[in-house]
Design a protein around this motif. Structure first.
Motif, PDB file in Angstrom:
ATOM      1  N   ALA A  85       0.821  -1.208   0.000  1.00 54.96           N
ATOM      2  CA  ALA A  85       0.000   0.000   0.000  1.00 54.96           C
ATOM      3  C   ALA A  85       0.857   1.261   0.000  1.00 54.96           C
ATOM      4  CB  ALA A  85      -0.934  -0.010   1.211  1.00 54.96           C
ATOM      5  N   ALA A  86       2.003   1.242   0.696  1.00 58.41           N
ATOM      6  CA  ALA A  86       2.857   2.430   0.771  1.00 58.41           C
ATOM      7  C   ALA A  86       3.424   2.804  -0.593  1.00 58.41           C
ATOM      8  CB  ALA A  86       3.989   2.200   1.768  1.00 58.41           C
ATOM      9  N   LEU A  87       3.777   1.798  -1.409  1.00 64.02           N
ATOM     10  CA  LEU A  87       4.305   2.071  -2.736  1.00 64.02           C
ATOM     11  C   LEU A  87       3.191   2.334  -3.751  1.00 64.02           C
ATOM     12  CD1 LEU A  87       7.125  -0.650  -2.945  1.00 64.02           C
ATOM     13  CD2 LEU A  87       7.375   1.785  -2.434  1.00 64.02           C
ATOM     14  N   ARG A  88       2.008   1.791  -3.476  1.00 61.99           N
ATOM     15  CA  ARG A  88       0.903   1.929  -4.404  1.00 61.99           C
ATOM     16  C   ARG A  88       0.210   3.282  -4.266  1.00 61.99           C
ATOM     17  NH1 ARG A  88      -1.614  -2.237  -2.580  1.00 61.99           N
ATOM     18  NH2 ARG A  88      -3.327  -1.158  -1.549  1.00 61.99           N
ATOM     19  N   SER A 105       2.987  21.682  -0.785  1.00 67.72           N
ATOM     20  CA  SER A 105       4.402  21.652  -0.387  1.00 67.72           C
ATOM     21  C   SER A 105       4.941  20.231  -0.397  1.00 67.72           C
ATOM     22  CB  SER A 105       4.569  22.286   0.990  1.00 67.72           C
ATOM     23  OG  SER A 105       4.174  23.645   0.986  1.00 67.72           O
ATOM     24  N   PHE A 106       4.231  19.323   0.271  1.00 67.43           N
ATOM     25  CA  PHE A 106       4.711  17.939   0.334  1.00 67.43           C
ATOM     26  C   PHE A 106       4.694  17.310  -1.052  1.00 67.43           C
ATOM     27  CE2 PHE A 106       4.244  18.292   4.878  1.00 67.43           C
ATOM     28  CZ  PHE A 106       5.133  17.362   5.379  1.00 67.43           C
ATOM     29  N   TRP A 107       3.655  17.578  -1.827  1.00 66.92           N
ATOM     30  CA  TRP A 107       3.544  16.929  -3.134  1.00 66.92           C
ATOM     31  C   TRP A 107       4.652  17.413  -4.085  1.00 66.92           C
ATOM     32  CZ3 TRP A 107      -0.373  13.331  -3.629  1.00 66.92           C
ATOM     33  CH2 TRP A 107      -0.486  12.714  -4.869  1.00 66.92           C
ATOM     34  N   THR A 108       4.855  18.711  -4.174  1.00 71.23           N
ATOM     35  CA  THR A 108       5.848  19.225  -5.113  1.00 71.23           C
ATOM     36  C   THR A 108       7.268  18.910  -4.663  1.00 71.23           C
ATOM     37  OG1 THR A 108       5.714  21.371  -3.982  1.00 71.23           O
ATOM     38  CG2 THR A 108       4.370  21.066  -5.956  1.00 71.23           C
ATOM     39  N   TYR A 109       7.563  19.111  -3.364  1.00 70.82           N
ATOM     40  CA  TYR A 109       8.908  18.808  -2.889  1.00 70.82           C
ATOM     41  C   TYR A 109       9.216  17.318  -3.015  1.00 70.82           C
ATOM     42  CZ  TYR A 109      10.049  23.417  -1.038  1.00 70.82           C
ATOM     43  OH  TYR A 109      10.365  24.745  -0.924  1.00 70.82           O
ATOM     44  N   GLY A 110       8.238  16.473  -2.715  1.00 70.72           N
ATOM     45  CA  GLY A 110       8.482  15.030  -2.809  1.00 70.72           C
ATOM     46  C   GLY A 110       8.814  14.592  -4.219  1.00 70.72           C
ATOM     47  N   ALA A 124      17.234  11.791  -3.823  1.00 70.02           N
ATOM     48  CA  ALA A 124      16.168  10.978  -4.422  1.00 70.02           C
ATOM     49  C   ALA A 124      15.509  10.079  -3.388  1.00 70.02           C
ATOM     50  CB  ALA A 124      16.729  10.150  -5.577  1.00 70.02           C
ATOM     51  N   LEU A 125      16.291   9.522  -2.455  1.00 72.73           N
ATOM     52  CA  LEU A 125      15.718   8.667  -1.414  1.00 72.73           C
ATOM     53  C   LEU A 125      14.818   9.465  -0.467  1.00 72.73           C
ATOM     54  CD1 LEU A 125      18.769   6.377  -0.533  1.00 72.73           C
ATOM     55  CD2 LEU A 125      16.722   5.791  -1.845  1.00 72.73           C
ATOM     56  N   VAL A 126      15.262  10.655  -0.095  1.00 74.18           N
ATOM     57  CA  VAL A 126      14.409  11.512   0.738  1.00 74.18           C
ATOM     58  C   VAL A 126      13.131  11.875  -0.017  1.00 74.18           C
ATOM     59  CG1 VAL A 126      14.255  13.751   1.890  1.00 74.18           C
ATOM     60  CG2 VAL A 126      16.355  12.405   2.065  1.00 74.18           C
ATOM     61  N   GLY A 127      13.280  12.148  -1.312  1.00 71.80           N
ATOM     62  CA  GLY A 127      12.099  12.431  -2.121  1.00 71.80           C
ATOM     63  C   GLY A 127      11.160  11.248  -2.188  1.00 71.80           C
ATOM     64  N   LEU A 128      11.735  10.018  -2.231  1.00 69.58           N
ATOM     65  CA  LEU A 128      10.898   8.819  -2.244  1.00 69.58           C
ATOM     66  C   LEU A 128      10.090   8.709  -0.956  1.00 69.58           C
ATOM     67  CD1 LEU A 128      10.025   6.144  -3.551  1.00 69.58           C
ATOM     68  CD2 LEU A 128      12.053   5.079  -2.503  1.00 69.58           C
ATOM     69  N   LEU A 129      10.746   8.969   0.165  1.00 68.47           N
ATOM     70  CA  LEU A 129      10.043   8.923   1.455  1.00 68.47           C
ATOM     71  C   LEU A 129       8.923   9.964   1.507  1.00 68.47           C
ATOM     72  CD1 LEU A 129      13.048   8.417   3.922  1.00 68.47           C
ATOM     73  CD2 LEU A 129      11.418   6.702   3.094  1.00 68.47           C
ATOM     74  N   LEU A 130       9.222  11.171   1.062  1.00 73.64           N
ATOM     75  CA  LEU A 130       8.195  12.216   1.055  1.00 73.64           C
ATOM     76  C   LEU A 130       7.046  11.859   0.106  1.00 73.64           C
ATOM     77  CD1 LEU A 130      10.257  15.542   1.067  1.00 73.64           C
ATOM     78  CD2 LEU A 130       8.881  14.590   2.919  1.00 73.64           C
ATOM     79  N   THR A 131       7.389  11.296  -1.052  1.00 68.50           N
ATOM     80  CA  THR A 131       6.360  10.927  -2.023  1.00 68.50           C
ATOM     81  C   THR A 131       5.447   9.841  -1.477  1.00 68.50           C
ATOM     82  OG1 THR A 131       7.860  11.495  -3.834  1.00 68.50           O
ATOM     83  CG2 THR A 131       5.971  10.104  -4.375  1.00 68.50           C
ATOM     84  N   MET A 132       6.025   8.856  -0.756  1.00 69.43           N
ATOM     85  CA  MET A 132       5.201   7.801  -0.180  1.00 69.43           C
ATOM     86  C   MET A 132       4.374   8.310   0.993  1.00 69.43           C
ATOM     87  SD  MET A 132       7.486   4.319  -0.334  1.00 69.43           S
ATOM     88  CE  MET A 132       8.770   4.965   0.763  1.00 69.43           C
ATOM     89  N   ALA A 133       4.889   9.294   1.734  1.00 72.20           N
ATOM     90  CA  ALA A 133       4.158   9.813   2.887  1.00 72.20           C
ATOM     91  C   ALA A 133       3.073  10.802   2.492  1.00 72.20           C
ATOM     92  CB  ALA A 133       5.129  10.466   3.872  1.00 72.20           C
ATOM     93  N   THR A 134       3.251  11.492   1.367  1.00 75.09           N
ATOM     94  CA  THR A 134       2.323  12.561   0.984  1.00 75.09           C
ATOM     95  C   THR A 134       0.888  12.080   0.816  1.00 75.09           C
ATOM     96  OG1 THR A 134       4.096  13.838  -0.059  1.00 75.09           O
ATOM     97  CG2 THR A 134       1.844  14.310  -0.755  1.00 75.09           C
ATOM     98  N   PRO A 135       0.604  10.952   0.140  1.00 73.18           N
ATOM     99  CA  PRO A 135      -0.800  10.523   0.012  1.00 73.18           C
ATOM    100  C   PRO A 135      -1.496  10.324   1.349  1.00 73.18           C
ATOM    101  CG  PRO A 135       0.579   9.317  -1.534  1.00 73.18           C
ATOM    102  CD  PRO A 135       1.502  10.065  -0.631  1.00 73.18           C
ATOM    103  N   TRP A 136      -0.756   9.821   2.334  1.00 75.18           N
ATOM    104  CA  TRP A 136      -1.376   9.601   3.649  1.00 75.18           C
ATOM    105  C   TRP A 136      -1.600  10.926   4.367  1.00 75.18           C
ATOM    106  CZ3 TRP A 136      -3.015   4.863   3.522  1.00 75.18           C
ATOM    107  CH2 TRP A 136      -2.301   3.924   2.769  1.00 75.18           C
ATOM    108  N   ILE A 137      -0.705  11.878   4.152  1.00 76.50           N
ATOM    109  CA  ILE A 137      -0.926  13.210   4.719  1.00 76.50           C
ATOM    110  C   ILE A 137      -2.128  13.870   4.068  1.00 76.50           C
ATOM    111  CG2 ILE A 137       0.092  15.511   4.964  1.00 76.50           C
ATOM    112  CD1 ILE A 137       2.838  14.157   5.103  1.00 76.50           C
TER     113      ILE A 137
END
Length: 451
Positions: A31-34, A157-162, A206-219
């Motif tokens: 789910a986190a990657l999806r 902010s989270f979406w664009t930065y991620g 890129a790894l930090v961006g991956l974490l932000l990208t995966m966290a953004t949908p839940w936020i």
């Protein structure tokens, strides 16, 4: 009307299996990657993006109309301006409910309509100003603006930065080619600057961006939960209005059920005991005429009439038991349900664990619920055993009827179970049916406890 267990509830194993396989393929990723690529996440993000411009319009309209109307209250114009402002807020609220339904999948019913005792502009303005739903729409227009500003800022902010950091390895070359610097500047002052320009720094970015990208949908999902609460709480019908609608519906069900019971009693009397009593009167009349001419024939006719009397009395007893059994009044649910279970065609184990007797109305509904369910088991289930359990949990009376029959019962099929569910709903009860194909069937009824 009894429901037929195991009939009319087909199961297509082929399509069902293909559907499950497709579901497994769709959910192959965690789910986190999806989440970042799911349509739901993009719809929720789009909802928050639209919230800001829409909330600006609603806030401006609401504040302007209320301020103008309040300022004009010293004249007659203030009242129609306020009414028009509230009407406009209700229209904007309808748009918000549509937007929430399309993007968030939130189904919110329209609020209660205006209650107008008379016709005309004055009656309409009075009804609009006295409507609680109108003022809740105004409150939504005011409160949603600061929340929309906050949610928009956080989400964008989270979406664009991620996504920008995740895709940084793809576009970092733009800085040395077009920007005149080695890469994205992380820190800089007059004497020192840090750029993300070597492979290690690019990979970490890129790894930090991956974490932000995966966290953004839940936020974003958490932010839209607040929007769901606002829409549901302020733009839908009030709890009181919802309860009134439920009570009106329940009253209609009770009236229809009572009318159906009266028709059933009248039909049973007309076709059963009444017909037998008419035939009995005719036989006795014939016997009276033959009493002097043919005493033996008269005696035979009197004997037949005596048998008809017994049959008619038995039908009257059954009818009276169907209306309200005497054993239920005298000895309670335990004895009454044991009596019903003894007439079932399959062995039934009855366990009643109640600290006291409920109200007669609840007790009667519980009795007839079990009686109809056991009748269904006798006629349609193909079961070899069944059980009835009755107990109390806090302020609820619980009933559970289980059989090992063929299963396949469904309330949605428009059968006797649907009528039983409506009867329970009329007293704030619930009927839950768990009946997979091939069984077993477990039906749970929940009634309010009224002592």
């Amino acid at each position: 009307m009894a429901t037929e267990y195991g009939q009319g509830y087909g199961w297509d194993g082929g399509p069902g299996f293909r559907g499950e396989g497709a579901e497994e393929r769709r959910h192959l990723l965690p789910a986190a990657l999806r989440a970042p690529i799911e349509a739901r996440s993009w719809r929720e993000f789009g909802y928050l993006m639209l919230s800001l411009p829409i909330s600006i319009i609603m806030f401006t309209f609401a504040v302007t109309m209320v301020s103008l109307g309040a300022g004009l209250l010293v004249t007659f114009l203030g009242i129609p301006v306020l009414a028009a402002g509230l009407a406009g807020c209700r229209g904007l609220g309808a748009m918000e409910r549509t937007r929430a339904r399309a993007l968030l999948g939130l189904e919110v019913a329209a609020p209660e309509p205006l209650r107008m005792t008379k016709q005309g502009p004055m009656a309409w303005m009075g009804a609009m100003l006295k409507s609680g739903a109108s003022w809740r729409h105004l409150l939504y227009a005011v409160l949603h603006f600061p929340w929309a500003v906050f949610a928009f800022s956080v989400a964008i902010s989270f979406w664009t930065y991620g996504w920008a950091m995740l895709t940084y390895p793809l576009w970092f070359w733009l800085f040395p080619v077009y920007g005149g610097q080695d890469g994205l500047q992380l820190y800089g002052d007059q004497g020192h600057s840090i750029y993300l320009d070597n492979p290690f720094e690019i990979t970490v970015t890129a790894l930090v961006g991956l974490l932000l990208t995966m966290a953004t949908p839940w936020i974003v999902r958490a932010l839209t939960q607040v929007d769901r609460l606002l829409v549901h709480g302020l733009l839908g019908p009030s709890k009181l209005a919802t309860r009134v609608v439920e009570l009106e519906s329940d009253r209609g069900v009770v009236i229809d059920t009572a009318a159906a019971d009266l028709r059933r009693i009248e039909r049973d009397l007309h076709d059963g005991a009444q017909a037998r009593l008419v035939a009995l009167a005719m036989d006795l009349g014939l016997a009276k005429e033959k009493l002097t001419e043919d005493p033996q024939a008269a005696a035979r006719m009197v004997g037949e009439a005596h048998g008809e009397v017994k049959t008619a009395l038995q039908e009257l007893r059954d009818l009276a038991r169907g209306i309200h059994p005497a054993v239920l009044t005298d000895r309670g649910l335990d004895a009454a349900l044991s009596s019903v279970a003894s007439r079932c065609t399959v062995p039934v184990q009855v366990e009643v664990d109640l600290p006291a007797r409920p109200a007669p109305a609840i007790e009667g509904i519980a009795y007839f619920t079990v009686s109809e369910l056991l009748q269904n088991i006798s006629k349609h289930s193909g079961a070899t055993r069944a059980s009835v359990d009755v107990w109390r949990i806090e302020n609820r009376l619980m009933i559970q009827v289980v059989d090992n029959g063929v299963g396949g019962a469904d309330v949605a099929a428009g059968s006797g179970l649907a009528g039983l569910a409506e009867r329970l709903d009329s007293v704030d009860g619930i009927l839950v049916v768990d009946s997979p194909v091939a069984g077993p069937t477990r039906i749970t009824a929940e009634l309010p406890w009224r002592g």
